[in-house]
Design an enzyme around this catalytic site. Structure first.
Site, short mmCIF file in Angstrom:
data_model
loop_
_atom_site.label_atom_id
_atom_site.label_comp_id
_atom_site.label_asym_id
_atom_site.label_seq_id
_atom_site.Cartn_x
_atom_site.Cartn_y
_atom_site.Cartn_z
N GLU A 151 1.20 -1.28 0.14
CA GLU A 151 0.31 -0.13 -0.26
C GLU A 151 0.74 1.60 0.10
OE1 GLU A 151 -2.65 -0.87 3.32
OE2 GLU A 151 -3.79 -2.68 2.23
N GLU A 257 -5.91 -10.61 -1.53
CA GLU A 257 -6.87 -10.73 0.15
C GLU A 257 -8.71 -10.63 -0.52
OE1 GLU A 257 -5.77 -7.23 2.74
OE2 GLU A 257 -4.01 -7.73 1.92
#
Ligand code: GLA
Length: 362
Positions: A151, A257
């Site tokens: 991220e 995910e």
């Protein structure tokens, strides 16, 4: 097991026919993974264990390898949980993906402090180096790939997200993370992992980041599209474009995910620092998830897996974020509510979504 025994589940048709079926075998050559909590291998009950071993070939530790958990204080490493997880994986011939080395969340403050002040670029880089060498070095040859940087790309304005890493080191903190990880285990694959990077704007910035790394002589092996999607809002076309675009850069593409939230939330991001409060009235599916909602979820999971199957020459792995509905982070984020985002229910039985995925994938 965070089970709510009061929930009545819709388990999908004919559970007896479950015998012998394996999702992992059905999706091959793609790998199929799920996130588990560090302690889980030792604490799983019999049905969780059977579910895991039948359907999955890859584990991602949900929390125990994150920087703040594995090195909460400078030089104090907590290896008990990750060691147990890796031992369990070895014993059952499962792959382990290490998650994650450099992230702005679940990241200890001490990394960026020098007494009362802020640490220098050199200090922070040295701490990063030590962290990566110690953690990656410990599992060398046993963890097959690492989410090296998680991220780092900005959601909107700018290029990289404004974090302590960026402030203390500068944009090349990403370069250093990959260099250190490559050196610590030359045989492990190294990945960049992020959410919403299937969407055009963030995709463009991510491609820019990955291209810059390449132009600096840094090899990245794959990119992880997190895949925390919301029912009725799955961006199928953009997912397909993203798979094609990242693959065209010579990267393995992974969905890392995956979950499909049946309760709407403000956006598809997964910024765990954002907490919205949900009132009890909004715990819509506390007692059960209506068959109509499970049906739509099944269709949308089916469409996703049909898409992944079409691109199985590009998609190397699909990992779910959790083993079954009862163990999903979406029961507590972005507020406490009873969620049903995965293929298996709280009793570890296949939901309609599991049946649909098996249909489209075989
Ligand atoms: C992000 C992170 C994961 C996890 C999820 C929510 O997607 O990459 O490690 O924290 O948020 O659980």
């Amino acid at each position: 097991m965070s089970d709510d025994q009061t929930i009545t589940e819709c388990a999908g048709p004919d559970r007896a026919s479950d015998a012998g079926r394996s999702l992992q075998r059905a999706v091959a050559p793609m790998q199929l993974g799920c996130a588990v909590d560090g302690q889980l291998p030792e604490c799983m009950d019999a049905s969780e264990r059977a579910l895991l071993l039948r359907h999955f070939d890859t584990l991602t530790p949900e929390n125990c390898m994150k920087p703040a958990v594995i090195q909460p204080e400078s030089g104090r490493f907590e290896f008990a949980e990750p060691d147990a997880l890796v031992r369990f994986a070895d014993k059952h011939s499962l792959n382990v993906v290490g998650h994650c080395l450099v992230w702005h969340q679940q990241c200890p403050d001490w990394l960026f402090r020098n007494g009362e002040g802020t640490a220098s670029r050199e200090q922070v880089l040295e701490r990063m180096r030590r962290h990566i060498y110690t953690v990656v070095g410990r599992y060398r040859g046993r963890v097959c790939g690492w989410d090296v940087v998680n991220e780092a790309v900005a959601d909107r304005d700018g290029f990289l997200r404004k974090t302590a890493w960026l402030a203390c080191v500068g944009e090349d903190f990403v370069d250093y993370a990959f260099r250190f990880a490559r050196h610590a285990d030359p045989s492990a694959e190294l990945y960049y992992n992020d959410y919403n990077i299937e969407l055009p704007e963030k995709r463009e910035r991510t491609i820019e980041l990955l291209s810059r790394l390449r132009s600096h002589g840094i090899r990245v092996d794959g990119v992880g599209i997190q895949g925390h999607w919301i029912l009725d809002q799955v961006p199928f076309e953009e997912i397909e474009r993203a798979i094609v675009a990242y693959h065209a850069l010579g990267l393995k593409v992974m969905i890392t995910e995956l979950d499909l939230d049946v309760i709407d939330r403000p956006d598809c991001g997964a910024d765990v620092s954002e907490h919205y409060s949900y009132s009890v009235e909004e715990d819509l599916y506390r007692n059960a998830c209506p068959p109509e909602v499970l049906g739509r979820q099944a269709e949308q999971y089916g469409e996703l897996f049909a898409l992944f199957r079409r691109h199985r020459d590009k998609v190397a792995r699909i990992s779910f974020w959790g083993l079954h509905d009862g163990s999903s982070w979406l029961n507590t984020w972005p507020g406490e509510r009873t969620n049903h985002p995965l293929l298996f229910d709280r009793r570890c039985l296949g939901k309609p979504a599991f049946e649909r995925v098996m249909e489209v994938i075989t």
